[in-house]
Design a protein around this motif. Structure first.
Motif, PDB file in Angstrom:
ATOM      1  N   GLY A 307      33.774  50.468  27.578  1.00 34.83           N
ATOM      2  CA  GLY A 307      33.174  49.204  28.008  1.00 34.83           C
ATOM      3  C   GLY A 307      34.201  48.167  28.390  1.00 34.83           C
ATOM      4  N   ALA A 308      35.288  48.041  27.596  1.00 35.38           N
ATOM      5  CA  ALA A 308      36.323  47.053  27.900  1.00 35.38           C
ATOM      6  C   ALA A 308      37.023  47.378  29.214  1.00 35.38           C
ATOM      7  CB  ALA A 308      37.339  46.989  26.759  1.00 35.38           C
ATOM      8  N   GLU A 309      37.250  48.653  29.466  1.00 40.79           N
ATOM      9  CA  GLU A 309      37.904  49.032  30.731  1.00 40.79           C
ATOM     10  C   GLU A 309      36.988  48.771  31.920  1.00 40.79           C
ATOM     11  OE1 GLU A 309      40.996  50.288  33.192  1.00 40.79           O
ATOM     12  OE2 GLU A 309      41.005  49.847  31.043  1.00 40.79           O
ATOM     13  N   ILE A 310      35.687  49.030  31.765  1.00 42.89           N
ATOM     14  CA  ILE A 310      34.748  48.723  32.850  1.00 42.89           C
ATOM     15  C   ILE A 310      34.738  47.219  33.115  1.00 42.89           C
ATOM     16  CG2 ILE A 310      32.310  48.682  33.504  1.00 42.89           C
ATOM     17  CD1 ILE A 310      31.987  51.378  32.179  1.00 42.89           C
ATOM     18  N   CYS A 311      34.767  46.410  32.057  1.00 44.90           N
ATOM     19  CA  CYS A 311      34.837  44.952  32.238  1.00 44.90           C
ATOM     20  C   CYS A 311      36.071  44.583  33.058  1.00 44.90           C
ATOM     21  CB  CYS A 311      34.888  44.256  30.881  1.00 44.90           C
ATOM     22  SG  CYS A 311      33.343  44.305  29.941  1.00 44.90           S
ATOM     23  N   ASP A 312      37.206  45.164  32.695  1.00 48.84           N
ATOM     24  CA  ASP A 312      38.454  44.877  33.401  1.00 48.84           C
ATOM     25  C   ASP A 312      38.373  45.287  34.863  1.00 48.84           C
ATOM     26  OD1 ASP A 312      41.573  44.305  33.035  1.00 48.84           O
ATOM     27  OD2 ASP A 312      41.352  46.105  34.267  1.00 48.84           O
ATOM     28  N   ARG A 313      37.775  46.449  35.138  1.00 49.88           N
ATOM     29  CA  ARG A 313      37.713  46.945  36.515  1.00 49.88           C
ATOM     30  C   ARG A 313      36.762  46.117  37.372  1.00 49.88           C
ATOM     31  NH1 ARG A 313      41.874  48.454  37.770  1.00 49.88           N
ATOM     32  NH2 ARG A 313      41.366  50.096  39.253  1.00 49.88           N
ATOM     33  N   VAL A 314      35.601  45.768  36.858  1.00 44.91           N
ATOM     34  CA  VAL A 314      34.674  44.987  37.683  1.00 44.91           C
ATOM     35  C   VAL A 314      35.241  43.595  37.945  1.00 44.91           C
ATOM     36  CG1 VAL A 314      32.648  46.287  36.945  1.00 44.91           C
ATOM     37  CG2 VAL A 314      33.270  44.213  35.718  1.00 44.91           C
ATOM     38  N   THR A 336      36.933  39.481  25.560  1.00 46.70           N
ATOM     39  CA  THR A 336      36.834  38.223  26.308  1.00 46.70           C
ATOM     40  C   THR A 336      38.188  37.514  26.384  1.00 46.70           C
ATOM     41  OG1 THR A 336      36.025  37.145  24.295  1.00 46.70           O
ATOM     42  CG2 THR A 336      34.380  37.861  25.897  1.00 46.70           C
ATOM     43  N   GLU A 337      38.969  37.591  25.294  1.00 48.15           N
ATOM     44  CA  GLU A 337      40.311  37.006  25.317  1.00 48.15           C
ATOM     45  C   GLU A 337      41.212  37.741  26.305  1.00 48.15           C
ATOM     46  OE1 GLU A 337      41.948  34.261  23.447  1.00 48.15           O
ATOM     47  OE2 GLU A 337      39.825  33.850  23.779  1.00 48.15           O
ATOM     48  N   ALA A 338      41.101  39.065  26.353  1.00 47.74           N
ATOM     49  CA  ALA A 338      41.918  39.847  27.285  1.00 47.74           C
ATOM     50  C   ALA A 338      41.567  39.508  28.728  1.00 47.74           C
ATOM     51  CB  ALA A 338      41.718  41.343  27.022  1.00 47.74           C
ATOM     52  N   LEU A 339      40.289  39.349  29.021  1.00 49.80           N
ATOM     53  CA  LEU A 339      39.868  38.991  30.379  1.00 49.80           C
ATOM     54  C   LEU A 339      40.345  37.591  30.738  1.00 49.80           C
ATOM     55  CD1 LEU A 339      36.243  40.438  30.297  1.00 49.80           C
ATOM     56  CD2 LEU A 339      38.128  41.260  31.735  1.00 49.80           C
ATOM     57  N   SER A 340      40.305  36.680  29.772  1.00 56.72           N
ATOM     58  CA  SER A 340      40.773  35.315  30.018  1.00 56.72           C
ATOM     59  C   SER A 340      42.277  35.296  30.274  1.00 56.72           C
ATOM     60  CB  SER A 340      40.425  34.427  28.823  1.00 56.72           C
ATOM     61  OG  SER A 340      40.944  33.131  28.983  1.00 56.72           O
ATOM     62  N   ALA A 341      43.025  36.108  29.504  1.00 57.93           N
ATOM     63  CA  ALA A 341      44.482  36.125  29.631  1.00 57.93           C
ATOM     64  C   ALA A 341      44.941  36.692  30.964  1.00 57.93           C
ATOM     65  CB  ALA A 341      45.087  36.938  28.490  1.00 57.93           C
ATOM     66  N   ARG A 342      44.173  37.608  31.548  1.00 57.37           N
ATOM     67  CA  ARG A 342      44.591  38.211  32.817  1.00 57.37           C
ATOM     68  C   ARG A 342      44.261  37.325  34.019  1.00 57.37           C
ATOM     69  NH1 ARG A 342      41.054  41.083  35.986  1.00 57.37           N
ATOM     70  NH2 ARG A 342      42.587  42.671  36.495  1.00 57.37           N
ATOM     71  N   GLY A 343      43.586  36.199  33.762  1.00 54.55           N
ATOM     72  CA  GLY A 343      43.349  35.247  34.843  1.00 54.55           C
ATOM     73  C   GLY A 343      42.327  35.697  35.859  1.00 54.55           C
ATOM     74  N   THR A 344      41.282  36.378  35.434  1.00 56.52           N
ATOM     75  CA  THR A 344      40.269  36.846  36.363  1.00 56.52           C
ATOM     76  C   THR A 344      39.499  35.674  36.971  1.00 56.52           C
ATOM     77  OG1 THR A 344      38.229  38.131  36.551  1.00 56.52           O
ATOM     78  CG2 THR A 344      38.681  37.142  34.422  1.00 56.52           C
ATOM     79  N   ALA A 345      39.068  35.862  38.213  1.00 59.95           N
ATOM     80  CA  ALA A 345      38.287  34.819  38.885  1.00 59.95           C
ATOM     81  C   ALA A 345      36.821  34.856  38.460  1.00 59.95           C
ATOM     82  CB  ALA A 345      38.389  34.994  40.402  1.00 59.95           C
ATOM     83  N   ALA A 346      36.399  35.927  37.823  1.00 59.44           N
ATOM     84  CA  ALA A 346      35.007  36.042  37.400  1.00 59.44           C
ATOM     85  C   ALA A 346      34.707  35.062  36.263  1.00 59.44           C
ATOM     86  CB  ALA A 346      34.708  37.469  36.951  1.00 59.44           C
ATOM     87  N   VAL A 347      33.491  34.567  36.257  1.00 64.12           N
ATOM     88  CA  VAL A 347      33.022  33.736  35.141  1.00 64.12           C
ATOM     89  C   VAL A 347      32.563  34.689  34.043  1.00 64.12           C
ATOM     90  CG1 VAL A 347      31.359  32.005  34.398  1.00 64.12           C
ATOM     91  CG2 VAL A 347      32.338  31.893  36.709  1.00 64.12           C
ATOM     92  N   VAL A 348      33.298  34.727  32.940  1.00 66.00           N
ATOM     93  CA  VAL A 348      33.046  35.710  31.882  1.00 66.00           C
ATOM     94  C   VAL A 348      32.305  35.052  30.719  1.00 66.00           C
ATOM     95  CG1 VAL A 348      34.093  37.338  30.259  1.00 66.00           C
ATOM     96  CG2 VAL A 348      35.116  36.988  32.527  1.00 66.00           C
ATOM     97  N   GLU A 349      31.225  35.680  30.303  1.00 64.83           N
ATOM     98  CA  GLU A 349      30.481  35.241  29.121  1.00 64.83           C
ATOM     99  C   GLU A 349      30.423  36.398  28.133  1.00 64.83           C
ATOM    100  OE1 GLU A 349      26.710  33.200  29.840  1.00 64.83           O
ATOM    101  OE2 GLU A 349      27.176  33.317  31.990  1.00 64.83           O
TER     102      GLU A 349
END
Length: 637
Positions: A307-314, A336-349
């Motif tokens: 699941g975490a890898e799919i989050c990262d890929r999308v 959620t912290e990992a997605l925030s740290a990578r600076g994704t443009a997606a709005v993550v909840e």
């Protein structure tokens, strides 16, 4: 955002520089080509033409992307753009000379420029536009070399083909890779021997690692690190031998992951799973971006390995919004912290929720209104589910039903369920519950298709694959921990084999399967199977990991056989004997056509299961599941 809105002061200064170069090139051409009266007669007309010609050159430079290219990365594409600008401006001078200005000066029988002047301008323009750019590039390169040496960057040996080595060298030159300075390359290709890549020599083949390192030591240039590029892990490069020799020499060994899919150059530690990989399937990343870009995506079980890898890929492929559903608070926080740290443009909840809570899942999806749902939440540990049947049924069956129904009610265009190769002719509760969930998705997909009348409808697909390396509960982390503890390594059976795949490749292929399902080519396909390559014998994996740790199997670390656990089988299979397979024309993915009971029958089974779970009636649970999946052969008691 348009190019003009992104125009910065730096771009403006480059534009001024290019305009001055053009003006200087044209004026210098006249002074070099003409003298005396020939020059003085032409100067008034030149001064009238020059401002307009410079303005024209600014437009040409902008359209040819000269103003937006960073000088520190000046390379062949920039040289081509410079030639394009010079060619267009030269052609403009030809038009001026022979169409407009010639008519003005024809009474004097003299052309304004002439062929020699125009050719001279072309070369001066190319030189002028290139000189400062190349000079700045060399300045940055020299400064990087100076910093690398002053910062005591480790002398390194690159292993792999020159094309991969060049990527590392470029990463060092532009500052993306620090603390490293290559002084030689070992290439598996004989054609590379004796060549240089960015002034770094290819000093031998991959089998020459020991004599090459000794030779550099004799020359007072001791190697401190070995960097293995992606091509160093191909079978002909003998990666295991390279790693073992380097470790025996006491060197730090790093690897550079593949740069496909938009990764940035970085060095990571070499892990044993890197040596298990068969050649990866080529992924069409443009196809994945087309599916995901700008979409709203939900991932259930987003805190788990898959699941975490799919989050990262999308997020990588441009999703606009991402909702992560997870019932573990630490796992949700981590992803959620990992997605925030990578600076994704997606709005993550992120939302804490259990997929067994039907009302909660329905409400979350209704509020979020996803375009695509990836359902990765599940209970997956085989021995645990053999003991706790009802929990597997609640999560893997009823939880999947909840997610599918909620996705449909929320108006999603697709739901993708992560299944398992253990669902094929299942012998475990994990495989059995996943197969039942597959059948529900198949039936719902079939009913939606039958009632669509050619209109778009939600697709529900399941994607099966085997073990993923380094995932939670994977055998590789377990073996690593056992080796660090001094052994023994426990293997269930000497003949136990499993399929393995990296998390990244598995998730990319899952999304690829979704892109296939969303096309009208094969609307009848709803179960996909990933090509896992050749199976790996677990005992061989254990012994390999021991040797790569610098130890000897049976001497330093014992391998102990603990016996097959409930629900396990020696060999996993990818297709059931009664499942016809379908080639879908996508590398790494096949489709299966398993048994597909009607929805009315499935709902009767679900009602019976719900009643049996409330009464904790294991016999009825087993009977219902056996009726639903006749090929079930579990030995669980």
């Amino acid at each position: 955002m348009t190019r003009l809105s992104q125009f910065t002061l730096r771009n403006f200064l480059i534009l001024i520089h290019d305009a001055l170069v053009t003006a200087f090139a044209l004026v210098a051409t006249f002074y070099l080509r003409f003298e005396g009266s020939l020059l003085t007669d032409r100067l008034p007309l030149l001064m009238r033409v020059l401002p307009w010609f410079v303005l024209f050159s600014i437009v040409v430079s902008y359209l040819c992307n000269l103003t937006t290219a960073k000088w520190r990365f000046t390379s062949l594409p920039d040289a081509v753009n410079i030639l394009r600008v010079a060619a267009v401006l030269t052609l403009a001078l030809v038009v001026l000379d022979y169409v407009f200005i010639f008519t003005e000066t024809s009474s004097h029988g003299v052309v304004f420029l002439g062929r020699v002047t125009i050719i001279l301008f072309f070369f001066l323009e190319v030189f002028g536009l290139s000189a400062l750019r190349l000079g700045y590039r060399y300045f940055r390169y020299s400064r990087t070399r100076l910093h690398a040496r002053s910062d005591n960057a480790a002398p390194a040996l690159l292993v792999g083909r020159t094309a991969d080595a060049e990527v590392v060298l470029r990463g060092i030159e532009n500052g993306a890779i620090k603390g490293l300075w290559p002084i030689g390359v070992l290439s598996p290709s004989a054609a590379d021997r004796g060549q240089k890549i960015r002034n770094i020599p290819v000093v031998g083949g991959v089998d020459d690692i020991e004599p090459v390192i000794r030779d550099f030591g004799v020359r007072q240039r001791p190697i401190k690190r070995v960097v293995m590029t992606p091509s160093a892990f191909e079978p002909e490069a003998h990666p295991e031998s390279v790693l073992m020799r380097a470790k025996r020499l006491g060197l730090i060994v790093s690897r550079m992951p593949s740069l496909e899919g938009g990764d940035t150059p970085r060095l990571t530690n070499v892990a044993v799973e890197d040596l298990l990989l068969r050649p990866s399937h080529k992924i069409d990343y443009g196809r994945l971006e087309t599916l995901v870009k700008g979409k709203s995506v939900i991932v259930t079980g987003g805190g788990g390995s898959i699941g975490a890898e799919i989050c990262d890929r999308v997020a990588t492929f441009g999703a606009a919004r991402l909702l992560v559903i997870e019932n573990s608070e630490p796992a949700l926080y981590g992803v959620t912290e990992a997605l925030s740290a990578r600076g994704t443009a997606a709005v993550v909840e992120g939302r804490i929720a259990d997929i067994r809570d039907r009302e909660r899942i329905t409400r979350l999806m209704s509020n979020f209104k996803p375009d695509i749902v990836f359902h990765a939440a599940a209970l997956k540990h085989v021995p645990i589910l053999e003991r706790d049947w009802s929990e597997g049924v609640k999560t893997n069956i009823f939880g999947s039903v909840n997610v599918a129904d909620a996705a449909l009610a929320a108006g999603a265009s697709a739901m993708v369920m992560i299944s398992t190769d253990k669902a094929i002719e299942p012998v475990s509760m994990l495989g059995l519950t996943k197969r039942f969930a597959e059948m529900y998705c198949q039936a719902l997909d079939h009913d939606l298709m039958a009632g669509a009348d050619g209109k778009p409808h939600m697709r529900l697909i399941s994607v099966r694959f085997g073990n993923v390396l380094a995932s939670n509960g994977s055998v590789v982390p377990k073996f690593k921990a056992q080796i660090e503890a001094g052994g023994p390594i426990t293997v269930t059976h000497p003949d136990m084999v499993r399929y393995f795949m990296t998390i990244r490749e598995a998730c990319d292929l899952v999304i690829t399967a979704a892109t296939h399902a969303m096309t009208p080519a094969r609307p009848d396909v709803s179960v996909y199977v990933l090509n896992m390559g050749q199976p790996v014998k677990i005992v061989d994996l254990a012994e390999r990991m021991i040797r790569l740790s610098g130890l000897q199997p049976g001497v330093d670390i014992e391998v102990v056989f603990s016996g097959i656990r409930p629900g396990e089988r020696l060999n996993e299979i990818l297709f059931a004997s009664e499942e016809p397979t379908i080639e879908i024309g996508v590398a790494g993915i096949m489709a299966a056509k398993p048994n597909q009971p009607p929805m009315s029958t499935l709902r009767k089974w679900l009602a019976a299961l719900e009643d049996a779970i409330e009464r904790d009636d294991r016999a009825t649970i087993r009977a219902v599941l056996k009726d639903a999946v006749p090929e079930f052969g579990s030995n669980a008691a």
